[in-house]
Design a protein around this motif. Sequence first.
Motif, PDB file in Angstrom:
ATOM      1  N   MET A 122       0.834  -1.195   0.000  1.00  0.00           N
ATOM      2  CA  MET A 122       0.000   0.000   0.000  1.00  0.00           C
ATOM      3  C   MET A 122       0.873   1.251   0.000  1.00  0.00           C
ATOM      4  N   LYS A 123       1.983   1.180   0.745  1.00  0.00           N
ATOM      5  CA  LYS A 123       2.882   2.331   0.783  1.00  0.00           C
ATOM      6  C   LYS A 123       3.440   2.608  -0.605  1.00  0.00           C
ATOM      7  N   PHE A 124       3.877   1.545  -1.289  1.00  0.00           N
ATOM      8  CA  PHE A 124       4.451   1.715  -2.615  1.00  0.00           C
ATOM      9  C   PHE A 124       3.420   2.308  -3.566  1.00  0.00           C
ATOM     10  N   ASP A 125       2.210   1.796  -3.521  1.00  0.00           N
ATOM     11  CA  ASP A 125       1.133   2.290  -4.374  1.00  0.00           C
ATOM     12  C   ASP A 125       0.877   3.771  -4.093  1.00  0.00           C
ATOM     13  N   SER A 126       0.937   4.151  -2.835  1.00  0.00           N
ATOM     14  CA  SER A 126       0.736   5.541  -2.446  1.00  0.00           C
ATOM     15  C   SER A 126       1.844   6.438  -2.994  1.00  0.00           C
ATOM     16  N   VAL A 127       3.093   5.981  -2.870  1.00  0.00           N
ATOM     17  CA  VAL A 127       4.234   6.768  -3.354  1.00  0.00           C
ATOM     18  C   VAL A 127       4.140   6.942  -4.870  1.00  0.00           C
ATOM     19  N   MET A 128       3.814   5.876  -5.582  1.00  0.00           N
ATOM     20  CA  MET A 128       3.702   5.969  -7.043  1.00  0.00           C
ATOM     21  C   MET A 128       2.571   6.917  -7.438  1.00  0.00           C
ATOM     22  N   GLY A 129       1.478   6.865  -6.711  1.00  0.00           N
ATOM     23  CA  GLY A 129       0.364   7.774  -6.974  1.00  0.00           C
ATOM     24  C   GLY A 129       0.761   9.224  -6.752  1.00  0.00           C
ATOM     25  N   GLU A 130       1.536   9.483  -5.705  1.00  0.00           N
ATOM     26  CA  GLU A 130       2.012  10.837  -5.431  1.00  0.00           C
ATOM     27  C   GLU A 130       2.894  11.358  -6.569  1.00  0.00           C
ATOM     28  N   GLN A 131       3.593  10.449  -7.244  1.00  0.00           N
ATOM     29  CA  GLN A 131       4.464  10.831  -8.357  1.00  0.00           C
ATOM     30  C   GLN A 131       3.696  10.955  -9.671  1.00  0.00           C
ATOM     31  N   GLY A 132       2.383  10.690  -9.634  1.00  0.00           N
ATOM     32  CA  GLY A 132       1.555  10.830 -10.829  1.00  0.00           C
ATOM     33  C   GLY A 132       1.440   9.572 -11.664  1.00  0.00           C
ATOM     34  N   TYR A 133       1.908   8.437 -11.146  1.00  0.00           N
ATOM     35  CA  TYR A 133       1.847   7.171 -11.883  1.00  0.00           C
ATOM     36  C   TYR A 133       0.508   6.493 -11.655  1.00  0.00           C
ATOM     37  N   LYS A 134       0.031   5.842 -12.698  1.00  0.00           N
ATOM     38  CA  LYS A 134      -1.222   5.089 -12.617  1.00  0.00           C
ATOM     39  C   LYS A 134      -0.877   3.615 -12.644  1.00  0.00           C
ATOM     40  N   ARG A 135      -1.651   2.830 -11.910  1.00  0.00           N
ATOM     41  CA  ARG A 135      -1.437   1.387 -11.904  1.00  0.00           C
ATOM     42  C   ARG A 135      -2.261   0.768 -13.021  1.00  0.00           C
ATOM     43  N   SER A 136      -1.661  -0.150 -13.730  1.00  0.00           N
ATOM     44  CA  SER A 136      -2.344  -0.831 -14.824  1.00  0.00           C
ATOM     45  C   SER A 136      -3.491  -1.672 -14.274  1.00  0.00           C
ATOM     46  N   SER A 137      -4.625  -1.652 -14.961  1.00  0.00           N
ATOM     47  CA  SER A 137      -5.758  -2.460 -14.518  1.00  0.00           C
ATOM     48  C   SER A 137      -5.560  -3.928 -14.871  1.00  0.00           C
ATOM     49  N   SER A 138      -4.715  -4.233 -15.861  1.00  0.00           N
ATOM     50  CA  SER A 138      -4.504  -5.622 -16.251  1.00  0.00           C
ATOM     51  C   SER A 138      -3.378  -6.295 -15.472  1.00  0.00           C
ATOM     52  N   ASP A 139      -2.454  -5.521 -14.926  1.00  0.00           N
ATOM     53  CA  ASP A 139      -1.384  -6.089 -14.108  1.00  0.00           C
ATOM     54  C   ASP A 139      -1.039  -5.072 -13.026  1.00  0.00           C
ATOM     55  N   HIS A 140      -1.355  -5.397 -11.805  1.00  0.00           N
ATOM     56  CA  HIS A 140      -1.197  -4.447 -10.707  1.00  0.00           C
ATOM     57  C   HIS A 140       0.250  -4.222 -10.297  1.00  0.00           C
ATOM     58  N   CYS A 141       1.183  -4.895 -10.960  1.00  0.00           N
ATOM     59  CA  CYS A 141       2.609  -4.667 -10.706  1.00  0.00           C
ATOM     60  C   CYS A 141       3.205  -3.722 -11.738  1.00  0.00           C
ATOM     61  N   VAL A 142       2.367  -3.174 -12.617  1.00  0.00           N
ATOM     62  CA  VAL A 142       2.831  -2.272 -13.669  1.00  0.00           C
ATOM     63  C   VAL A 142       2.236  -0.891 -13.425  1.00  0.00           C
ATOM     64  N   TYR A 143       3.119   0.094 -13.406  1.00  0.00           N
ATOM     65  CA  TYR A 143       2.714   1.492 -13.261  1.00  0.00           C
ATOM     66  C   TYR A 143       3.213   2.237 -14.486  1.00  0.00           C
ATOM     67  N   PHE A 144       2.508   3.288 -14.847  1.00  0.00           N
ATOM     68  CA  PHE A 144       2.941   4.054 -16.013  1.00  0.00           C
ATOM     69  C   PHE A 144       2.528   5.513 -15.866  1.00  0.00           C
TER      70      PHE A 144
END
Length: 135
Positions: free
Chosen positions: A1-23
């Motif tokens: 959850m922390k990682f997801d939060s940090v990536m979101g703060e940086q403006g990255y979106k998580r892929s809906s098809s693979d939750h280990c992929v951000y873009f």
Amino acid sequence: MKFDSVMGEQGYKRSSSDHCVYFQRYSGDDVIIFLLYVDDILIVGKNILRIAALKKQLSKSFAIKHLEPAKQVLGMRIERDRSTNKLYLSQEKYIEKIHCRFKMDNAKVVSCPLAAHFKLSTKQGSSTHEKKNEM
């Protein structure tokens, strides 16, 4: 959850098809793709400065180690041709490993896996636009 939060703060979106992929898309074909697998990270993008900034930002929240450019990830070999700006992925070694695992490493190679008596035609394909899109 922390990682997801940090990536979101940086403006990255998580892929809906693979939750280990951000873009994150910037402009035109400028995009950064970030792959996370357990404790391994692979970052792909054209803009080296953006990638360096992302690494710097991540190092503020996580203990990270910068390694050389990846040559293999999740069983895929990665080759770069920097002169033509092309990236090649190969799963040849993974396929060979699977063949050995299922004792098919000595199987006869054929150009088409279907038996010769099978006849395929375009009439067997989808007739509706919706079915074609689904395929």
